[in-house]
Design a protein around this motif. Structure first.
Motif, PDB file in Angstrom:
ATOM      1  N   ALA A 180       0.835  -1.204   0.000  1.00 14.14           N
ATOM      2  CA  ALA A 180       0.000   0.000   0.000  1.00 14.14           C
ATOM      3  C   ALA A 180       0.871   1.256   0.000  1.00 14.14           C
ATOM      4  CB  ALA A 180      -0.926  -0.002   1.210  1.00 14.14           C
ATOM      5  N   ASP A 185      -0.823   4.502  -1.254  1.00 14.66           N
ATOM      6  CA  ASP A 185      -2.166   4.349  -0.692  1.00 14.66           C
ATOM      7  C   ASP A 185      -2.048   4.452   0.833  1.00 14.66           C
ATOM      8  OD1 ASP A 185      -4.700   3.682   0.073  1.00 14.66           O
ATOM      9  OD2 ASP A 185      -4.723   1.693  -0.839  1.00 14.66           O
ATOM     10  N   THR A 188      -4.908   3.113   3.312  1.00 10.59           N
ATOM     11  CA  THR A 188      -4.865   1.679   3.630  1.00 10.59           C
ATOM     12  C   THR A 188      -3.704   1.375   4.562  1.00 10.59           C
ATOM     13  OG1 THR A 188      -5.869   1.080   1.510  1.00 10.59           O
ATOM     14  CG2 THR A 188      -4.596  -0.628   2.646  1.00 10.59           C
ATOM     15  N   LYS A 191      -4.592   2.422   8.006  1.00 11.67           N
ATOM     16  CA  LYS A 191      -5.633   1.555   8.577  1.00 11.67           C
ATOM     17  C   LYS A 191      -5.023   0.255   9.101  1.00 11.67           C
ATOM     18  CE  LYS A 191     -10.148  -0.536   7.675  1.00 11.67           C
ATOM     19  NZ  LYS A 191      -9.813  -1.778   8.390  1.00 11.67           N
TER      20      LYS A 191
END
Length: 218
Positions: A180, A185, A188, A191
């Motif tokens: 990611a 990203d 993500t 997270k």
């Protein structure tokens, strides 16, 4: 719980700390929360010992005069052996010894973990003194003498087992997060990090890659 069952579940080192953290004349308060506190304390100590072993082997990159943090830890180091021996002369006051141990750990961490830390001419001697101090102490109390990397790995596996988490699942999450991040990203990536944090797993991004560790509540 029988002694052998306690050792099987947690380790002999956890039991030794559990017993020595109070005075031998006092009643020991056994509880799961107390065991967690002992695990957290040993995690903190052996993490510091790992740093000290590394610091004792590094080549200094600076020859500046001692910093305030260096002076504090050096001053405590000179008195540590005599202080814990005095505590033992006070009717085997092992609880006081444990307090001195973690004052030493606090000072070493304040030095090594300071933002922008770079090894100096004093680093090698400070860290070597820390390592040697606990070799001496462990010969008397039979604690703090485990190989740090092996002990920390055993502790991590024990805690993971209690949590019902598999190490391979953490490694898979680390790989997913790396992918990611490579794709930028970051939502993500964040997270995954946060989800692991909620499970008590902390990720650390280092130059050679990402490592994980148990996050004990302070």
């Amino acid at each position: 719980m029988l002694t052998r069952d306690f050792i099987r579940k947690y380790s002999a080192e956890v039991l030794r700390f559990f017993l020595l953290s109070g005075h031998y004349r006092s009643t020991i308060d056994y509880s799961e929360s107390h065991v967690k506190e002992v695990q957290s304390a040993l995690h903190r100590f052996y993490t510091a010992l790992t740093k000290a072993e590394l610091g004792a082997s590094v080549t200094p990159t600076s020859t500046l005069k001692p910093t305030p943090e260096e002076e504090k830890v050096q001053s405590f180091s000179k008195e540590f052996d005599s202080k814990w021996k005095e505590a033992m002369d006070e009717d085997l006051n092992t609880a006081k010894v444990i307090g001195l141990v973690f004052e030493y750990v606090r000072l070493l961490n304040a030095y090594i973990d300071k933002k922008g830390f770079k090894p100096t001419a004093q680093t090698q001697s400070i860290c070597a003194s820390f390592v040697q101090s606990f070799k001496t102490l462990s010969q008397v109390l039979n604690i703090f003498g485990e190989a740090p990397k092996e002990f920390l790995n055993t502790l991590r596996m024990s805690v993971l087992s209690e949590k019902g988490i598999l190490e391979k699942d953490i490694q898979e999450k680390i790989s997913q997060r790396s992918e990611a991040r490579a794709k930028k990203d970051f939502a993500t990536s964040d997270k995954i990090r946060n989800d692991l944090l909620l499970q008590g797993i902390e990720l650390r991004d280092l130059p050679h890659g990402t490592e994980w560790d148990i996050l004990f509540k302070s």
